[in-house]
Design a protein around this motif. Structure first.
Motif, mmCIF file in Angstrom:
data_model
loop_
_atom_site.group_PDB
_atom_site.id
_atom_site.type_symbol
_atom_site.label_atom_id
_atom_site.label_comp_id
_atom_site.label_asym_id
_atom_site.label_seq_id
_atom_site.Cartn_x
_atom_site.Cartn_y
_atom_site.Cartn_z
ATOM 1 N N ALA A 214 31.238 63.024 39.613
ATOM 2 C CA ALA A 214 31.939 62.142 41.179
ATOM 3 C C ALA A 214 31.959 61.306 40.595
ATOM 4 O O ALA A 214 32.903 60.037 41.015
ATOM 5 N N TYR A 215 31.228 60.468 39.871
ATOM 6 C CA TYR A 215 31.233 58.857 40.008
ATOM 7 C C TYR A 215 32.337 58.632 38.516
ATOM 8 O O TYR A 215 33.896 57.412 39.419
ATOM 9 N N PHE A 216 32.598 59.246 37.721
ATOM 10 C CA PHE A 216 34.015 59.194 36.509
ATOM 11 C C PHE A 216 35.201 59.449 37.688
ATOM 12 O O PHE A 216 36.340 58.754 37.372
ATOM 13 N N GLY A 217 34.820 60.841 38.720
ATOM 14 C CA GLY A 217 36.137 60.976 39.412
ATOM 15 C C GLY A 217 36.536 60.666 39.683
ATOM 16 O O GLY A 217 38.362 59.826 40.325
ATOM 17 N N SER A 218 35.708 59.723 40.657
ATOM 18 C CA SER A 218 36.064 59.155 41.913
ATOM 19 C C SER A 218 36.580 57.967 41.350
ATOM 20 O O SER A 218 37.812 56.666 41.957
ATOM 21 N N TYR A 219 36.368 56.863 39.599
ATOM 22 C CA TYR A 219 36.918 56.095 39.331
ATOM 23 C C TYR A 219 38.560 55.926 39.009
ATOM 24 O O TYR A 219 38.915 55.109 39.112
ATOM 25 N N LYS A 220 38.601 57.527 38.651
ATOM 26 C CA LYS A 220 39.952 58.047 38.157
ATOM 27 C C LYS A 220 40.588 58.605 39.345
ATOM 28 O O LYS A 220 41.994 58.557 39.095
ATOM 29 N N GLY A 221 39.785 58.555 40.503
ATOM 30 C CA GLY A 221 40.435 58.947 41.619
ATOM 31 C C GLY A 221 40.856 59.577 42.357
ATOM 32 O O GLY A 221 42.138 59.677 43.213
ATOM 33 N N TYR A 222 40.112 60.726 41.958
ATOM 34 C CA TYR A 222 39.721 61.466 42.417
ATOM 35 C C TYR A 222 38.873 62.464 43.649
ATOM 36 O O TYR A 222 37.973 61.019 43.883
ATOM 37 N N THR A 223 39.164 63.385 44.420
ATOM 38 C CA THR A 223 38.480 63.529 45.343
ATOM 39 C C THR A 223 37.705 64.836 45.068
ATOM 40 O O THR A 223 36.723 64.842 46.039
ATOM 41 N N THR A 224 38.158 65.940 44.634
ATOM 42 C CA THR A 224 37.663 67.136 44.402
ATOM 43 C C THR A 224 37.299 67.295 42.612
ATOM 44 O O THR A 224 37.920 67.034 41.824
ATOM 45 N N ALA A 318 25.865 55.205 34.243
ATOM 46 C CA ALA A 318 25.521 54.142 35.314
ATOM 47 C C ALA A 318 26.553 53.452 35.320
ATOM 48 O O ALA A 318 26.606 52.963 36.749
ATOM 49 N N ALA A 319 27.346 52.909 34.793
ATOM 50 C CA ALA A 319 28.340 51.600 34.735
ATOM 51 C C ALA A 319 29.090 52.915 36.148
ATOM 52 O O ALA A 319 29.638 51.779 36.905
ATOM 53 N N TYR A 320 29.899 53.667 36.167
ATOM 54 C CA TYR A 320 30.922 54.172 36.662
ATOM 55 C C TYR A 320 29.962 54.770 38.242
ATOM 56 O O TYR A 320 30.644 54.152 39.320
ATOM 57 N N LEU A 321 28.754 55.152 38.221
ATOM 58 C CA LEU A 321 27.466 55.142 39.519
ATOM 59 C C LEU A 321 27.991 53.258 40.203
ATOM 60 O O LEU A 321 27.671 53.942 41.174
ATOM 61 N N LEU A 322 27.923 52.544 39.207
ATOM 62 C CA LEU A 322 27.582 50.522 39.598
ATOM 63 C C LEU A 322 29.008 50.781 40.847
ATOM 64 O O LEU A 322 28.616 50.318 41.368
ATOM 65 N N ARG A 323 29.575 51.624 39.868
ATOM 66 C CA ARG A 323 31.503 51.195 40.109
ATOM 67 C C ARG A 323 31.680 52.400 41.692
ATOM 68 O O ARG A 323 32.463 51.402 42.161
ATOM 69 N N ASN A 336 26.378 48.827 46.832
ATOM 70 C CA ASN A 336 27.369 47.608 46.781
ATOM 71 C C ASN A 336 27.313 45.920 46.837
ATOM 72 O O ASN A 336 27.342 45.423 46.478
ATOM 73 N N THR A 337 26.803 46.163 48.133
ATOM 74 C CA THR A 337 25.949 44.756 49.276
ATOM 75 C C THR A 337 24.706 44.330 48.056
ATOM 76 O O THR A 337 24.765 42.877 47.701
ATOM 77 N N PHE A 338 24.168 44.846 47.853
ATOM 78 C CA PHE A 338 23.245 44.772 46.894
ATOM 79 C C PHE A 338 23.932 43.435 45.653
ATOM 80 O O PHE A 338 23.532 42.355 44.768
ATOM 81 N N ILE A 339 24.501 44.279 45.182
ATOM 82 C CA ILE A 339 25.208 43.825 43.693
ATOM 83 C C ILE A 339 25.796 42.733 44.256
ATOM 84 O O ILE A 339 25.615 41.700 43.338
ATOM 85 N N GLU A 340 26.931 42.544 45.278
ATOM 86 C CA GLU A 340 27.581 41.266 46.001
ATOM 87 C C GLU A 340 26.221 40.257 45.962
ATOM 88 O O GLU A 340 26.491 39.068 44.758
ATOM 89 N N GLU A 341 25.404 40.232 46.346
ATOM 90 C CA GLU A 341 24.778 39.251 46.691
ATOM 91 C C GLU A 341 23.327 38.705 45.618
ATOM 92 O O GLU A 341 23.759 37.710 45.690
ATOM 93 N N GLU A 364 27.552 44.691 30.911
ATOM 94 C CA GLU A 364 28.634 44.903 29.462
ATOM 95 C C GLU A 364 29.252 46.059 30.443
ATOM 96 O O GLU A 364 30.832 45.571 30.123
ATOM 97 N N ARG A 365 29.117 47.030 30.158
ATOM 98 C CA ARG A 365 30.153 48.240 30.435
ATOM 99 C C ARG A 365 30.423 48.137 31.553
ATOM 100 O O ARG A 365 31.727 48.262 32.272
ATOM 101 N N TYR A 366 29.276 47.935 32.726
ATOM 102 C CA TYR A 366 30.146 47.901 34.818
ATOM 103 C C TYR A 366 31.352 46.240 34.747
ATOM 104 O O TYR A 366 31.776 46.918 34.682
ATOM 105 N N ASN A 367 30.509 45.392 33.733
ATOM 106 C CA ASN A 367 31.627 44.082 33.737
ATOM 107 C C ASN A 367 33.789 44.679 32.968
ATOM 108 O O ASN A 367 34.046 43.682 33.775
ATOM 109 N N ALA A 368 33.605 45.292 32.168
ATOM 110 C CA ALA A 368 34.696 45.508 31.395
ATOM 111 C C ALA A 368 35.519 46.921 32.728
ATOM 112 O O ALA A 368 36.455 46.342 32.223
ATOM 113 N N LEU A 369 34.835 47.520 33.168
ATOM 114 C CA LEU A 369 35.159 48.946 33.980
ATOM 115 C C LEU A 369 35.980 47.274 35.235
ATOM 116 O O LEU A 369 36.869 47.684 35.469
#
Ligand SMILES: NC(=O)C1=CN([C@@H]2O[C@H](COP(=O)(O)OP(=O)(O)OC[C@H]3O[C@@H](n4cnc5c(N)ncnc54)[C@H](O)[C@@H]3O)[C@@H](O)[C@H]2O)C=CC1
Ligand SMILES: O=P(O)(O)OC[C@H]1O[C@](O)(CO)[C@@H](O)[C@@H]1O
Length: 376
Positions: A214-224, A318-323, A336-341, A364-369
């Motif tokens: 789900a998380y890596f797939g969404s990052y890559k633009g898939y929906t199913t 974890a980084a893909y989940l955070l994204r 996302n609101t919490f991370i932004e703030e 570090e991984r999150y920032n690289a993404l």
């Protein structure tokens, strides 16, 4: 025998309801969804459709419904009379269910035993329900039994002409703690003396694997899920994630590496089922719950990091989940609101209880993404 099942959703109708029907139970579904309950009371039957080429149908009949928002007297009477009470509502809803059942359970007499079983994706969910019930009612007698259970069957969001029908994958496994169960056992259910290895193996293979897709797939633009599973890079990384959870499982429990490898292979073939169209936003729903310390990402990750074992694929996860974003999912919005703030480090400390070196690795991984996305 009478069963009251909370949650007339996908697992309720497509899995638990079906097993209870096959065991001859009179089933009453309880839900807050008035439309669903009205339809159950009108039709009193539905089909379970098996997601395979033949799309065979299995019939369930004689079911009733109670709206827990409006039919409170009926619900109390049903709880007092039931032989079995089950839930499939989401682990976060269990404290609400506790409020409905604590009173009538405490009025039951010792000559009428009852089993109460939470069927949720969480480690020892029935214990959580029991704790919430006992906090309201005080200790209940030995006649109220609270066995923990593990439930495994992929049931996607439904698009059937008849909204009561439900399409499910062919595979299912329901495992229940044997010693805590009272009375005649259910056919089609596996009873075990120690549930921990089963629930952790299921959560940290099926659910970690699915959540990664789900998380890596969404990052890559898939929906199913089926779309994402055609991506060779994603499948490779999925295997790397499951190799790490397998290391955790075979270290902490008695599964052999061969047994676990066969289990992983079977799970990956279930994810590839072409007859099951499963949306990534269903599988990735509730990211705050999924990043919590006892859930499918951080539990194995924290252990492996602490033991200095390979854990980079889970850090990526974890980084893909955070994204991950889904405007319709309140937990994704809150994340996302919490991370932004407040930033990633504070987020990991607050929601995942992760600090120090591991938090640094994930950040570090999150920032690289983030950098990759902004520069591509
Ligand atoms: N769908 C799947 O493939 C699997 C789901 N699970 C677990 O089963 C549980 C249910 O999942 P699904 O059936 O997929 O969700 P769902 O959303 O299809 O069904 C949940 C049902 O619970 C009802 N509900 C919510 N609050 C309630 C309340 N206070 N009282 C009574 N009913 C209430 C909802 O209206 C809904 O009908 C979750 O814990 C999930 O993690 C476990 C294994 C597989
Ligand atoms: O129901 P949850 O915990 O949100 O997670 C969805 C997961 O549950 C399942 O529906 C079955 O365990 C999987 O498809 C998916 O991994």
């Amino acid at each position: 025998m009478k069963a009251v099942h909370f949650g007339a959703g996908n697992i309720g109708r497509g899995f638990i309801g079906k097993v209870l029907y096959d065991n001859g139970y009179d089933i009453t579904f309880v839900d807050v969804n008035a439309e669903m309950i009205d339809l159950i009371n009108k039709e009193q039957e539905y089909d379970v459709i098996i997601a395979e080429e033949a799309k065979s149908r299995q019939h369930v009949s004689g079911v009733k419904g109670i709206n827990s928002m409006t039919d409170t007297d009926k619900l109390q009477a049903a709880i007092k009379d039931a032989d079995l009470i089950t839930t499939a509502v989401g682990v976060n809803i269990l404290p609400i269910i506790a409020k409905s059942i604590a009173g009538p359970l405490s009025e039951r007499t010792s000559d009428k035993p009852v089993n109460v079983v939470a069927c949720e994706n969480a480690i020892m969910a029935t214990d959580q329900l029991k704790q919430a019930v006992v906090a309201i009612s005080g200790e209940l007698g030995d006649h109220v039994h609270f066995p923990n259970s593990a439930v495994d069957r992929i049931v996607p969001i439904q698009k059937q002409d008849n909204p009561l029908d439900v399409m499910v994958e062919p595979f299912f496994e329901w495992v229940i703690e044997e010693d805590a169960w009272a009375g005649e056992k259910l056919e089609g259910v596996k009873y075990v003396s120690d549930l921990h290895p089963y629930i952790e193996r299921k959560l940290l293979t099926v659910n970690t694997g699915h959540a990664f897709i789900a998380y890596f797939g969404s990052y890559k633009g898939y929906t199913t899920v089926d779309e994402a599973m055609k991506d060779a890079e994603l499948v490779e990384q999925l295997k790397a994630v499951l190799a790490e959870t397998s290391d955790y499982l075979t270290t902490v429990y008695d599964f052999t590496a061969e047994e676990q490898a066969a289990y992983v292979e079977k799970i990956i073939s279930r994810f590839k089922n072409p007859y099951l169209s499963d949306a990534l936003n269903r599988v990735g729903r509730s990211p705050l719950r999924k990043i919590s310390p006892e859930d499918r990402v951080v539990k194995p990750l924290a252990y492996l990091a602490e033991e200095d074992r390979k854990h980079d694929a889970l850090v990526d996860m974890a980084a893909y989940l955070l994204r991950y974003s889904d405007e319709q999912d309140p937990e994704a919005v809150e994340k996302n609101t919490f991370i932004e703030e407040k930033g990633i480090t504070e987020f990991l400390k607050h929601y995942a209880k992760v600090e120090g070196e591991l938090a640094k690795e994930i950040a570090e991984r999150y920032n690289a993404l983030l950098f990759d996305k902004e520069n591509n």
